[in-house]
Design a protein around this motif. Structure first.
Motif, short mmCIF file in Angstrom:
data_model
loop_
_atom_site.label_atom_id
_atom_site.label_comp_id
_atom_site.label_asym_id
_atom_site.label_seq_id
_atom_site.Cartn_x
_atom_site.Cartn_y
_atom_site.Cartn_z
N LEU A 6 0.82 -1.20 0.00
CA LEU A 6 0.00 0.00 0.00
C LEU A 6 0.86 1.26 0.00
CD1 LEU A 6 -2.82 -1.02 2.51
CD2 LEU A 6 -3.07 -0.61 0.06
N ILE A 7 1.92 1.23 0.77
CA ILE A 7 2.83 2.38 0.83
C ILE A 7 3.50 2.62 -0.52
CG2 ILE A 7 4.99 3.21 1.85
CD1 ILE A 7 4.14 1.89 4.45
N LEU A 8 3.78 1.56 -1.25
CA LEU A 8 4.50 1.67 -2.52
C LEU A 8 3.61 2.09 -3.69
CD1 LEU A 8 6.86 -1.44 -2.44
CD2 LEU A 8 7.56 0.96 -2.46
N MET A 9 2.29 1.99 -3.55
CA MET A 9 1.41 2.19 -4.71
C MET A 9 1.58 3.56 -5.35
SD MET A 9 -2.25 0.33 -3.98
CE MET A 9 -2.97 1.12 -5.42
N GLU A 10 1.51 4.62 -4.58
CA GLU A 10 1.60 5.95 -5.18
C GLU A 10 3.00 6.24 -5.72
OE1 GLU A 10 -0.04 9.66 -6.43
OE2 GLU A 10 -0.76 7.62 -6.06
N PRO A 11 4.08 5.91 -5.00
CA PRO A 11 5.40 6.11 -5.60
C PRO A 11 5.61 5.33 -6.90
CG PRO A 11 5.61 5.84 -3.24
CD PRO A 11 4.19 5.53 -3.59
N VAL A 12 5.12 4.09 -6.96
CA VAL A 12 5.27 3.29 -8.18
C VAL A 12 4.42 3.87 -9.31
CG1 VAL A 12 4.85 1.03 -9.23
CG2 VAL A 12 5.98 1.20 -7.00
N ARG A 13 3.20 4.30 -8.97
CA ARG A 13 2.36 4.92 -10.01
C ARG A 13 3.04 6.14 -10.62
NH1 ARG A 13 -0.89 9.12 -10.95
NH2 ARG A 13 -0.52 10.04 -8.91
N ASP A 50 1.96 -9.91 -19.93
CA ASP A 50 0.78 -10.53 -20.53
C ASP A 50 0.02 -9.59 -21.46
OD1 ASP A 50 -0.40 -8.77 -18.75
OD2 ASP A 50 -1.32 -10.31 -17.50
N GLY A 51 0.55 -8.37 -21.67
CA GLY A 51 -0.05 -7.46 -22.62
C GLY A 51 -0.98 -6.42 -22.03
N ARG A 52 -1.15 -6.39 -20.71
CA ARG A 52 -2.00 -5.37 -20.12
C ARG A 52 -1.25 -4.04 -19.99
NH1 ARG A 52 -3.81 -7.92 -14.66
NH2 ARG A 52 -1.77 -8.94 -14.93
N LEU A 53 -1.92 -2.96 -20.37
CA LEU A 53 -1.32 -1.63 -20.31
C LEU A 53 -1.09 -1.22 -18.86
CD1 LEU A 53 -0.57 1.10 -21.68
CD2 LEU A 53 -2.99 1.73 -21.43
N LEU A 54 0.16 -0.88 -18.54
CA LEU A 54 0.53 -0.52 -17.17
C LEU A 54 0.67 0.98 -16.98
CD1 LEU A 54 1.32 -1.53 -14.37
CD2 LEU A 54 3.67 -1.84 -15.22
N ALA A 55 1.18 1.68 -17.97
CA ALA A 55 1.33 3.13 -17.90
C ALA A 55 1.50 3.67 -19.31
CB ALA A 55 2.55 3.52 -17.05
N GLN A 56 0.96 4.86 -19.56
CA GLN A 56 1.08 5.46 -20.87
C GLN A 56 1.41 6.94 -20.74
OE1 GLN A 56 -2.64 5.00 -22.95
NE2 GLN A 56 -3.86 5.80 -21.28
N ALA A 57 2.13 7.45 -21.73
CA ALA A 57 2.50 8.86 -21.71
C ALA A 57 1.26 9.73 -21.86
CB ALA A 57 3.49 9.14 -22.84
N ARG A 58 1.37 10.94 -21.35
CA ARG A 58 0.27 11.90 -21.52
C ARG A 58 0.46 12.58 -22.87
NH1 ARG A 58 1.12 13.81 -15.34
NH2 ARG A 58 3.24 13.49 -16.07
N CYS A 213 1.84 -3.46 -9.18
CA CYS A 213 1.28 -3.24 -10.51
C CYS A 213 -0.15 -3.77 -10.60
CB CYS A 213 2.16 -3.91 -11.57
SG CYS A 213 3.76 -3.11 -11.82
N GLU A 214 -0.38 -4.95 -10.06
CA GLU A 214 -1.74 -5.50 -10.04
C GLU A 214 -2.67 -4.59 -9.25
OE1 GLU A 214 -2.91 -7.95 -11.73
OE2 GLU A 214 -1.05 -8.85 -12.48
#
Length: 526
Positions: A6-13, A50-58, A213-214
């Motif tokens: 939970l602590i890592l979610m925002e920094p990783v995002r 597996d092909g799921r989009l994880l992050a995309q540029a603005r 990531c999940e």
């Protein structure tokens, strides 16, 4: 999920978003062609194995959404288990996940601990990949084979080194081989940066990376479902039309039905016209761009990943303009996608949106000019010209802006005049083109070009020459687009929404893009 995750979610995002944005910036800085370097007609993203989009540029939704089926198409041909560090794949085939042929896609696996932990992807609109017209966007094409070199997923680089046979094939089919290789190397630089930084992020976070990531994907899904639950259940319809297909003037219908139940949304394009002979057909991978844009707009605060698509299902009827069969021509699919976006927004606004808005102009004029100077030297450039945004209860629509799936930037006049024997006599807001109302629609753009020497060709892909962007709540419709060539002998050739014509030194090309719809009836003067 444990406390550490939970602590890592925002920094990783934030880290993933930063990686995608830096990939985009590096690609634009390194690009040779002005349409990518100045116009930003390119996009970058990071995917899970597996092909799921994880992050995309603005950057450009028109391209970002289409990377999802492109990566899926690659994985069908080559599973991650067969990939090696330093490999890169190249493709543009619309029936393997591509969009149209100038959009070349590069994908590189990201390794960590000896296994593929992610995929870095970049897509860029190339100046020319062959075909019957300079720029590879012939508005009168009737099959894909006229539009350029079609590339299924192929291994382009091995251990970081390009395959010389593939590059020889590419350059032999391009009118601008130097630009093509330069732009491909810009894409390689972008995916290499993405691979390096994603691997470093995985090393910093350790075994928690996959779980976080999940969680980010789940968070995007949860926030999108919450937004859907907050809207009323119902079924809403919208219909728009293209001004012909480039071959015939018969209108091409874009129809959509939205069926919202609880926290799910079904999107159905049944009722859209059959696939056309001309090139306005949009492959399913292209249509995913419109759907992803719309779903992202429901919960813009959610992480910028594929989780927003989980509550959605969609129907794209096979053999229609939104899912054509091979060998349909597809190079002019931008107009179809923009009107599909207008249809999605219009249907949602008619029944579910808290703040209804008028229609955007639905136009991103794509112009490709090419020719020969007096000394025989060839030249070519492509640019995208914006239009007007629709108004809403909050205020007037913005003028001269790229809307919805568009996010392309203006090409500076100095760049155009340095790359081609062309003088731009006018670049202005087209006053009066936005719909009239309490809040007026955004105005379109007016451009006037003069060819200074030699001769050349014009590939013009516009829209809204006949139809108009609809106003809302009693507001007026936007003005239609117009284009013409003013010849040196006094003749004026009026261009339809899609045209390919020749011009000579002294001729002037005039382009006027459509305006957006207005919101509310005009207030009476006191």
């Amino acid at each position: 999920m444990n406390h550490e995750h939970l602590i890592l979610m925002e920094p990783v995002r934030l880290a993933l978003q930063g990686i995608a944005d830096r990939m985009q910036s590096r690609m634009m800085r390194a690009a040779y062609s002005s349409i990518a370097r100045e116009g930003g007609d390119c996009a970058a993203a990071v995917f899970l194995p597996d092909g799921r989009l994880l992050a995309q540029a603005r950057s450009l939704p028109l391209l970002l959404g289409s990377l999802i089926p492109a990566v899926a198409g690659l994985l069908q041909r080559c599973p991650v288990e067969a990939m090696a560090d330093g490999d890169a794949w190249l493709m543009n085939d619309p029936w393997s996940g591509g969009t149209h042929l100038p959009d070349l896609i590069v994908v590189r696996p990201v390794f960590g601990g000896g296994a593929v932990i992610a995929l870095a992807a970049a897509i860029l609109h190339h100046q020319d990949v062959g075909g019957v017209a300079a720029g590879s966007i012939p508005p009168d094409a009737t099959e894909i084979y006229q539009e350029g070199l079609r590339i299924p997923p192929v291994r382009w680089r091995v251990a970081g080194a390009p395959d010389p046979h593939i590059e020889a094939l590419l350059t032999a089919n391009s009118r601008t081989p130097g630009n093509l290789l330069g732009d491909l190397n810009a894409q390689w630089s972008a995916v290499s940066l993405g691979a390096e930084e994603t691997a470093a992020l995985r090393a910093r976070t350790g075994a928690a990376f996959e779980a976080v990531c999940e969680a980010l994907l789940a968070q995007s899904e949860r926030l999108t479902r919450e937004a859907l639950r907050a809207a009323p259940d119902g079924e809403w319809h919208w219909q728009d039309q293209l001004d012909g297909d480039g071959i015939s003037d018969t209108p091409v219908r874009i129809a959509v039905a939205l069926r919202k139940r609880g926290d799910t949304l079904h999107i159905d394009f049944t009722g859209s016209s059959p696939q056309t002979r001309g090139p306005v057909n949009a492959s399913p991978s292209s249509m995913v761009s419109a759907i992803l844009f719309f779903m992202r707009s429901l919960a813009p605060q959610a992480p910028n990943n594929a989780g927003c698509l989980a509550p959605a299902s969609w129907v794209l009827p096979e053999g229609s303009v939104v899912n054509p069969r091979l060998p349909a021509a597809v190079n002019a699919r931008t107009a179809t996608l923009k009107l599909a976006c207008n249809a999605l927004l219009g249907a949602w606004s008619s029944g579910a949106a808290r703040e209804p808005m008028a229609a955007n102009a639905g136009v991103a004029t794509v112009l490709s000019l090419g020719g020969a100077r007096a000394d025989g030297q060839r030249w070519l450039f492509t640019e995208i010209i914006a239009s007007g945004a629709g108004a809403s209860a909050r205020g007037h629509g913005t003028s001269g802006v790229s809307t919805d799936v568009g996010n392309a930037r203006n090409t500076p006049l100095e760049v155009i005049e340095s790359e081609a024997p062309v003088r731009v006599h006018c670049y202005a807001i087209r006053e009066g083109s936005g719909g009239a109302g309490r809040f007026c629609g955004g105005h379109g753009v007016r451009r006037v070009y003069e060819l200074l020497e030699g001769h050349g060709s014009v590939s013009y892909r516009g829209e809204r020459h006949v139809s108009r962007a609809r106003g809302s709540e009693g507001g007026g419709d936007g003005a239609p687009s117009a284009a013409r060539i003013e010849r040196t002998d006094g003749r004026v050739d009026v261009l339809p929404a899609r045209a390919r014509v020749d011009w000579s030194a002294g001729d002037r090309l005039v382009i006027e893009t459509a305006g957006g719809g207005a919101w509310g009836e005009a207030m009476p003067r006191q």
